[in-house]
Design an enzyme around this catalytic site. Structure first.
Site, PDB file in Angstrom:
ATOM      1  N   GLU A   1       4.738  -3.558   7.038  1.00 43.59           N
ATOM      2  CA  GLU A   1       3.802  -2.522   6.595  1.00 43.59           C
ATOM      3  C   GLU A   1       2.627  -2.275   7.541  1.00 43.59           C
ATOM      4  O   GLU A   1       1.457  -2.436   7.161  1.00 43.59           O
ATOM      5  CB  GLU A   1       3.289  -2.837   5.187  1.00 43.59           C
ATOM      6  CG  GLU A   1       4.390  -2.910   4.161  1.00 43.59           C
ATOM      7  CD  GLU A   1       3.904  -3.012   2.719  1.00 43.59           C
ATOM      8  OE1 GLU A   1       4.693  -2.756   1.809  1.00 43.59           O
ATOM      9  OE2 GLU A   1       2.713  -3.360   2.514  1.00 43.59           O
TER      10      GLU A   1
ATOM     11  N   GLU B   1      11.501  -2.096   0.128  1.00 40.40           N
ATOM     12  CA  GLU B   1      10.703  -2.771  -0.905  1.00 40.40           C
ATOM     13  C   GLU B   1      10.497  -1.843  -2.078  1.00 40.40           C
ATOM     14  O   GLU B   1      10.072  -0.696  -1.910  1.00 40.40           O
ATOM     15  CB  GLU B   1       9.317  -3.187  -0.380  1.00 40.40           C
ATOM     16  CG  GLU B   1       9.264  -4.410   0.490  1.00 40.40           C
ATOM     17  CD  GLU B   1       7.823  -4.889   0.703  1.00 40.40           C
ATOM     18  OE1 GLU B   1       6.991  -4.709  -0.210  1.00 40.40           O
ATOM     19  OE2 GLU B   1       7.535  -5.430   1.781  1.00 40.40           O
TER      20      GLU B   1
END
Length: 409
Positions: free
Chosen positions: A204, A321
């Site tokens: 991320e 995710e």
């Protein structure tokens, strides 16, 4: 992550026994996962998957007495048809660090990662290994910048990770150390290990000093070729959540009201990046909205990224995710199961109708007795039978679709 239908008892039991028998036979994964246009392929045939996140494995495996937890998760995951696991290949500074300081590594922790890879191989599960973190958890880029600061390097904030030559050197050294590591159990170098499906540059990535995505893009343009110069056998992705930046201004309407310094389009167009990823946590990103509105956001998020991956990037997409937190208002197991079933149905439909979406990775699967790792999203397969059934059903559907596509090729 930012902070961290019932298929029937008889069918589930048969699946468990059949897969367990196969896994216990110790059949290793064979062949490297590759891409062909917008598809993942294995030995020239389409490769689809259902998978999961278990970021904690390197940390737990650093303690030999706790390694049974890794084995339990892989065994239970394989029994549910899960074939890809995403986990960390980093732990920078702090307790039980892999990288104690720049270029200084803990051999016991590295041996823990060796064990994770060897166990994945034993149970026929492919790994997506992430090389660093955006956040301070397990060190991440804040630790890299702090190391530089302690060495007298003039850095101002965590975003210097992307631009400072010394910090970038630290990161490159870590990449080289991990990719050239020779597994003490299998005796195979990581860069030659087909159990590894792909590397991720970072979990991320975000950049507060430049929301356009250009700073992160410059970093990706430097690091992706560097990874490939060491290892051209494995796939590579950025590790992005999917936020749009400035390259196509119209796409920013699909963001949850803000940008994070990445650009889904330009960052994934870098030639050495093999596939795109998205994450989604509508319960956090659009927390003020009700469940229907959050699911509406999720569907739009998936749809536009699928379209862009197929038509602009021309690369496969992984939903890397997603999850439903027990901390959400109105949470129940049935609500979570319904949420997962809806997401899984979308993944399956996108994969069936034109490909591109190769699979999804639920966040997150834990072993029994890991309460300290609970973040609200935890799933313990042996203790959550209804959720396990939803997951196994998706595995079965993706496997069946894969077989159908293979017959067509």
């Amino acid at each position: 992550m930012a902070s961290f239908r019932n298929v029937g008892f008889a069918w589930g039991s048969v699946l468990w026994l059949l897969v367990l028998a196969t896994c216990e036979a110790g059949l290793p994964t064979s062949g490297f996962i590759q891409t062909r246009n917008t598809q993942f392929v294995l030995n020239s045939s389409p490769f689809l998957f259902n998978g999961f996140n278990s970021y904690w494995m390197i940390n737990v495996a650093a303690q030999p007495s706790q390694r049974y937890k890794i084995s339990n998760v892989f065994r239970q995951a394989a029994a549910g048809g899960l074939t890809v696991c995403r986990t960390w290949a980093f732990s920078d500074g702090g307790d039980q660090a892999l990288q104690i300081s720049p270029g200084v590594y803990s051999e016991p922790v590295f041996q823990g990662l060796d064990f994770v890879i060897s166990e994945a191989r034993k149970y026929g599960i492919r790994l997506i290994l992430t090389l660093s973190n955006n956040y301070h958890d397990f060190g991440g880029r804040p630790q890299y910048v702090n190391w530089a600061k302690a060495a007298g390097v003039p850095v101002n904030n965590d975003d210097d990770f992307y631009t400072n030559a010394v910090v970038k050197g630290y990161y490159k050294n870590h990449v080289k150390r991990v990719l050239t590591r020779i597994n003490t159990i299998t005796r195979v170098a990581y860069k030659d290990e087909p159990t590894i499906m792909a590397w991720e540059l970072m979990n991320e990535p975000r950049c507060q000093v430049d929301y356009s995505g250009k700073t992160v893009n410059g970093w990706v343009q430097e690091m992706a070729p560097y990874v490939k110069s060491i290892d051209n056998k494995h796939l590579l992705s950025v590790g992005m959540e999917g936020f749009y930046g400035d390259s196509i201004p119209d796409r920013k309407q699909y963001n949850p009201g803000y940008q994070v310094g990445t650009d889904f389009i330009s960052n994934h167009l870098v030639r050495e990046i093999d596939f795109a990823t998205i994450h989604a946590y509508p319960d956090i990103w659009v927390s003020g909205q009700n469940d229907d509105a959050q699911m509406g956001f999720m569907q739009r998020w998936m749809s536009i990224h699928w379209t862009d991956s197929k038509t602009i990037l021309k690369k496969p997409l992984v939903f890397a995710e997603f999850g439903k937190s027990k901390k959400d208002p109105g949470y129940s197991t049935s609500v979570r199961d319904s949420f997962l079933d809806t997401v899984y149905t979308s993944i399956y439909n996108f994969a069936r109708n034109g490909g591109t979406l190769g699979g999804g990775l639920v966040w997150q699967i834990l072993a029994e007795g890991m309460d300290s790792y609970y973040d609200g999203y935890e799933i313990v397969l042996s203790q959550n039978p209804s959720t396990s059934s939803v997951i196994a059903q998706q595995s079965n559907k993706m496997t069946s679709l894969e077989h159908t596509l293979r017959r067509r090729t």
